[in-house]
Design a protein around this motif. Structure first.
Motif, PDB file in Angstrom:
ATOM      1  N   SER A   1      48.140  46.371  41.006  1.00 57.14           N
ATOM      2  CA  SER A   1      48.942  46.195  39.792  1.00 57.14           C
ATOM      3  C   SER A   1      48.049  46.038  38.566  1.00 57.14           C
ATOM      4  CB  SER A   1      49.882  45.001  39.931  1.00 57.14           C
ATOM      5  OG  SER A   1      49.151  43.802  40.047  1.00 57.14           O
ATOM      6  N   LYS A   2      46.894  45.399  38.721  1.00 55.37           N
ATOM      7  CA  LYS A   2      45.956  45.264  37.603  1.00 55.37           C
ATOM      8  C   LYS A   2      45.412  46.635  37.196  1.00 55.37           C
ATOM      9  CE  LYS A   2      41.462  43.381  36.443  1.00 55.37           C
ATOM     10  NZ  LYS A   2      40.232  42.855  36.996  1.00 55.37           N
TER      11      LYS A   2
ATOM     12  N   MET B   1      46.886  49.564  37.671  1.00 58.54           N
ATOM     13  CA  MET B   1      47.984  50.319  37.057  1.00 58.54           C
ATOM     14  C   MET B   1      48.228  49.871  35.621  1.00 58.54           C
ATOM     15  SD  MET B   1      49.068  52.620  39.075  1.00 58.54           S
ATOM     16  CE  MET B   1      50.639  53.023  38.380  1.00 58.54           C
ATOM     17  N   ARG B   2      48.182  48.563  35.370  1.00 59.19           N
ATOM     18  CA  ARG B   2      48.374  48.041  34.016  1.00 59.19           C
ATOM     19  C   ARG B   2      47.276  48.553  33.083  1.00 59.19           C
ATOM     20  NH1 ARG B   2      47.393  42.825  34.554  1.00 59.19           N
ATOM     21  NH2 ARG B   2      48.747  42.744  36.352  1.00 59.19           N
ATOM     22  N   GLU B   3      46.022  48.510  33.546  1.00 54.75           N
ATOM     23  CA  GLU B   3      44.912  49.005  32.742  1.00 54.75           C
ATOM     24  C   GLU B   3      45.058  50.500  32.464  1.00 54.75           C
ATOM     25  OE1 GLU B   3      41.330  48.050  34.790  1.00 54.75           O
ATOM     26  OE2 GLU B   3      41.505  45.909  34.417  1.00 54.75           O
TER      27      GLU B   3
ATOM     28  N   GLN C   1      47.885  52.267  32.332  1.00 51.31           N
ATOM     29  CA  GLN C   1      48.968  52.481  31.382  1.00 51.31           C
ATOM     30  C   GLN C   1      48.540  52.118  29.961  1.00 51.31           C
ATOM     31  OE1 GLN C   1      52.228  50.231  32.941  1.00 51.31           O
ATOM     32  NE2 GLN C   1      52.920  51.908  34.254  1.00 51.31           N
ATOM     33  N   GLU C   2      47.802  51.025  29.825  1.00 44.56           N
ATOM     34  CA  GLU C   2      47.347  50.615  28.498  1.00 44.56           C
ATOM     35  C   GLU C   2      46.363  51.641  27.925  1.00 44.56           C
ATOM     36  OE1 GLU C   2      45.015  46.908  26.414  1.00 44.56           O
ATOM     37  OE2 GLU C   2      46.106  46.565  28.274  1.00 44.56           O
TER      38      GLU C   2
ATOM     39  N   LYS D   1      55.014  57.002  29.696  1.00 44.30           N
ATOM     40  CA  LYS D   1      55.236  55.913  30.658  1.00 44.30           C
ATOM     41  C   LYS D   1      55.570  56.408  31.982  1.00 44.30           C
ATOM     42  CE  LYS D   1      56.449  52.526  27.264  1.00 44.30           C
ATOM     43  NZ  LYS D   1      57.412  51.633  26.757  1.00 44.30           N
TER      44      LYS D   1
END
Length: 99
Positions: free
Chosen positions: A40-41, A43-45, A47-48, A99
């Motif tokens: 999840s970390k 994926m978040r990075e 996306q950002e 997104k």
């Protein structure tokens, strides 16, 4: 001769199935455990980074192109709001698709 048998035992991993039980699609690296928090970390990075390096610049460029087309007369401006509706619509398209 003894060193050859010792070396052969070191190559085998006790957690892997024997070669006769392995399928052709077996990959020992896919058996590694990856934590959900780490995924999840990542994926978040991702996306950002995608937003800041792809979606936002593309959105700004498309807004400028749309404003230029309205200014040049290729696109008609709204009589009440001017070019704002067209530019705002153009700005939302790339960000929504990222997104």
């Amino acid at each position: 001769m003894a060193s050859a048998s010792t070396r052969g035992n070191q190559d085998k991993d006790p957690h892997l199935p024997p070669p006769s039980k392995q399928s052709l699609l077996f990959c020992p690296k896919s058996k590694l455990h990856i934590h959900r928090a780490e995924i999840s970390k990542i994926m978040r990075e991702c996306q950002e980074e995608s937003f800041w390096k792809r979606a936002l610049p593309f959105s700004l460029v498309s807004m400028l192109v749309t404003q230029g087309l309205v200014y040049q007369g290729y696109l008609a401006a709204n009589p009440r709001f001017g070019s704002l509706p067209k530019v705002a619509r153009t700005a939302c398209l790339p960000v929504r698709n990222a997104k």
